[in-house]
Write an enzyme that holds these catalytic residues in place. Structure first.
Site, PDB file in Angstrom:
ATOM      1  CE  LYS A 121      45.661  32.262  38.012  1.00 22.70           C
ATOM      2  NZ  LYS A 121      45.029  33.399  37.329  1.00 22.70           N
ATOM      3  CG  ASP A 141      45.989  35.035  33.965  1.00 17.32           C
ATOM      4  OD1 ASP A 141      45.267  34.359  33.204  1.00 17.32           O
ATOM      5  OD2 ASP A 141      46.131  34.774  35.175  1.00 17.32           O
TER       6      ASP A 141
HETATM    7  P1  NAP Z   1      42.392  36.489  44.186  1.00 16.39           P
HETATM    8  O1  NAP Z   1      43.869  36.495  44.009  1.00 16.39           O
HETATM    9  O2  NAP Z   1      41.785  35.617  45.212  1.00 16.39           O
HETATM   10  O3  NAP Z   1      41.943  38.020  44.432  1.00 16.39           O
HETATM   11  C1  NAP Z   1      40.604  38.318  44.705  1.00 16.39           C
HETATM   12  C2  NAP Z   1      40.395  39.832  44.644  1.00 16.39           C
HETATM   13  O4  NAP Z   1      38.989  40.101  44.801  1.00 16.39           O
HETATM   14  C3  NAP Z   1      41.094  40.605  45.764  1.00 16.39           C
HETATM   15  O5  NAP Z   1      41.417  41.900  45.302  1.00 16.39           O
HETATM   16  C4  NAP Z   1      39.976  40.671  46.842  1.00 16.39           C
HETATM   17  O6  NAP Z   1      40.118  41.746  47.733  1.00 16.39           O
HETATM   18  C5  NAP Z   1      38.779  40.913  45.960  1.00 16.39           C
HETATM   19  N1  NAP Z   1      37.514  40.479  46.551  1.00 16.39           N
HETATM   20  C6  NAP Z   1      37.080  39.214  46.753  1.00 16.39           C
HETATM   21  N2  NAP Z   1      35.840  39.209  47.273  1.00 16.39           N
HETATM   22  C7  NAP Z   1      35.481  40.515  47.415  1.00 16.39           C
HETATM   23  C8  NAP Z   1      34.329  41.158  47.912  1.00 16.39           C
HETATM   24  N3  NAP Z   1      33.265  40.469  48.370  1.00 16.39           N
HETATM   25  N4  NAP Z   1      34.309  42.503  47.921  1.00 16.39           N
HETATM   26  C9  NAP Z   1      35.346  43.214  47.445  1.00 16.39           C
HETATM   27  N5  NAP Z   1      36.471  42.662  46.961  1.00 16.39           N
HETATM   28  C10 NAP Z   1      36.541  41.325  46.955  1.00 16.39           C
HETATM   29  O7  NAP Z   1      41.666  36.077  42.809  1.00 16.39           O
HETATM   30  P2  NAP Z   1      42.159  36.367  41.320  1.00 16.39           P
HETATM   31  O8  NAP Z   1      42.901  35.223  40.793  1.00 16.39           O
HETATM   32  O9  NAP Z   1      42.805  37.696  41.300  1.00 16.39           O
HETATM   33  O10 NAP Z   1      40.746  36.393  40.537  1.00 16.39           O
HETATM   34  C11 NAP Z   1      39.843  37.462  40.701  1.00 16.39           C
HETATM   35  C12 NAP Z   1      38.672  37.312  39.726  1.00 16.39           C
HETATM   36  O11 NAP Z   1      39.156  37.387  38.387  1.00 16.39           O
HETATM   37  C13 NAP Z   1      37.939  35.986  39.856  1.00 16.39           C
HETATM   38  O12 NAP Z   1      36.562  36.208  39.691  1.00 16.39           O
HETATM   39  C14 NAP Z   1      38.470  35.179  38.689  1.00 16.39           C
HETATM   40  O13 NAP Z   1      37.532  34.229  38.227  1.00 16.39           O
HETATM   41  C15 NAP Z   1      38.694  36.272  37.663  1.00 16.39           C
HETATM   42  N6  NAP Z   1      39.707  35.891  36.674  1.00 16.39           N
HETATM   43  C16 NAP Z   1      39.320  35.806  35.391  1.00 16.39           C
HETATM   44  C17 NAP Z   1      40.243  35.464  34.436  1.00 16.39           C
HETATM   45  C18 NAP Z   1      39.811  35.368  32.991  1.00 16.39           C
HETATM   46  O14 NAP Z   1      40.537  34.770  32.203  1.00 16.39           O
HETATM   47  N7  NAP Z   1      38.678  35.959  32.636  1.00 16.39           N
HETATM   48  C19 NAP Z   1      41.577  35.193  34.778  1.00 16.39           C
HETATM   49  C20 NAP Z   1      41.936  35.294  36.118  1.00 16.39           C
HETATM   50  C21 NAP Z   1      40.981  35.633  37.066  1.00 16.39           C
HETATM   51  P3  NAP Z   1      40.979  41.559  49.100  1.00 16.39           P
HETATM   52  O15 NAP Z   1      42.408  41.742  48.713  1.00 16.39           O
HETATM   53  O16 NAP Z   1      40.478  42.648  49.971  1.00 16.39           O
HETATM   54  O17 NAP Z   1      40.670  40.193  49.628  1.00 16.39           O
END
Ligand code: NAP
Length: 286
Positions: free
Chosen positions: A66, A102
């Site tokens: 992204k 989003d």
């Molecule tokens: P991302 O940019 O990879 O960010 C991941 C986030 O999760 C970071 O804050 C990371 O912390 C944290 N994290 C990952 N594993 C963790 C763990 N085991 N313990 C604690 N924190 C953890 O991903 P993203 O795009 O933001 O997406 C995040 C989530 O939102 C995903 O599950 C995705 O499927 C969901 N999402 C849903 C929608 C929807 O339309 N419903 C849209 C977008 C995203 P660190 O910074 O410390 O690594």
């Protein structure tokens, strides 16, 4: 000519977007095929370049592309620039234009799912990745009274808080590991999980950062994770008596906004939701 649309991500085995978007194209009898385009980072530039071909309408973009995708586009919409991430690419004439749907999908699904009006509320945001950036920006725009950003990696939360402070003065960053998180949670009117904690197949599968004893009865708890449909955080929030919203509706609304940009047509929301639920139930049984 059959038009081509798809989603760039890596890995991409569990995306619901193909089912959701294809349902909308079929509903409008648009001759288009929406596909999962699994794309490793080193192939992103060449795959984006293909979108310039006449057949292509545009694309969605998901983890981990992204932010990186922005450098390959001709123009970035202001909201996507502010958020720092693009999840939708639209062909406008000969240009590839980046949008972020989003933030819109998040706020619309939050309001519809909970009835909450964010203005004046105390919000706690878990996460500082791409999805959290969109949520933080949206909550600041909606004028929550204060926002706490909690993340495993504190420096990422601090960096995001620094950016959001330009539009919302009352923003602070904390680490998820310590007692600050429970304290912030006990004061929050709105808790938003935008980490992948609790997500199937991820490292945080089956886990939650918060339990019922630190969630207010009057709180709204919103989990962006949609697989599983009922996450461990949502289970805890229900035990606390809070209002709970899952992430599928956000996925539908951000997808609907993308569909409208590609086609100029109204997205059939109910049909897209049914297609998403069906695809999710197949993930459960598969
Ligand atoms: P991302 O940019 O990879 O960010 C991941 C986030 O999760 C970071 O804050 C990371 O912390 C944290 N994290 C990952 N594993 C963790 C763990 N085991 N313990 C604690 N924190 C953890 O991903 P993203 O795009 O933001 O997406 C995040 C989530 O939102 C995903 O599950 C995705 O499927 C969901 N999402 C849903 C929608 C929807 O339309 N419903 C849209 C977008 C995203 P660190 O910074 O410390 O690594």
């Amino acid at each position: 000519m059959t038009r081509l649309v798809g989603i760039f991500g890596y890995p991409l085995s569990h995306s619901l977007s193909p089912a959701i978007q294809q349902a909308a194209f079929d509903y409008h009898n648009i001759d288009a095929v929406y596909s999962p385009w699994q794309t490793p980072p080193d192939a992103l530039a060449s795959e984006i370049a293909k979108l310039r071909g006449d057949q292509y309408l545009g694309a969605n973009v998901t983890i981990p592309h992204k932010e990186q995708v922005m450098r390959h586009l001709d123009r970035i919409d202001q909201m996507a620039t502010d958020i720092g991430a693009v999840n939708t690419i639209v062909k406008e004439g000969s240009e590839l234009v980046g949008y972020n749907t989003d933030a819109y999908g998040f706020i619309r699904s939050l309001k519809e799912g909970s009835g909450l009006e964010p203005m004046g509320k105390r919000a706690l945001l878990l996460g500082a990745g791409g999805a959290a950036r969109a949520a933080a920006y949206a909550l600041a725009q909606e004028r929550v009274i204060c926002l706490t950003i909690a993340n495993r990696t504190l420096s990422r939360a601090e960096s995001l808080a620094g950016e959001i402070r330009k539009i919302l003065p009352e923003v602070r960053a904390i680490a998820t590991g310590g007692p600050d998180l429970q304290e912030a949670s006990r004061e929050a009117d709105l808790i938003v999980n935008s980490t992948s904690m609790g997500m199937w197949y991820g490292e945080g599968e089956g886990q939650t950062m918060l339990t019922a004893d630190s969630i207010l009865l009057t709180a709204v708890v919103y989990d962006m994770v949609y697989n599983p449909p009922e996450t461990p955080l949502m289970v805890e929030a229900r035990h606390a008596g809070a209002t709970v919203v899952g992430g599928l509706s956000m996925l539908i609304h951000q997808g609907a906004a993308a569909f409208q940009r590609w086609t100029g047509k109204e997205a059939p929301i109910t049909l897209m939701m049914e297609a998403g639920e069906e695809a999710l139930s197949q993930m459960v049984s598969g």
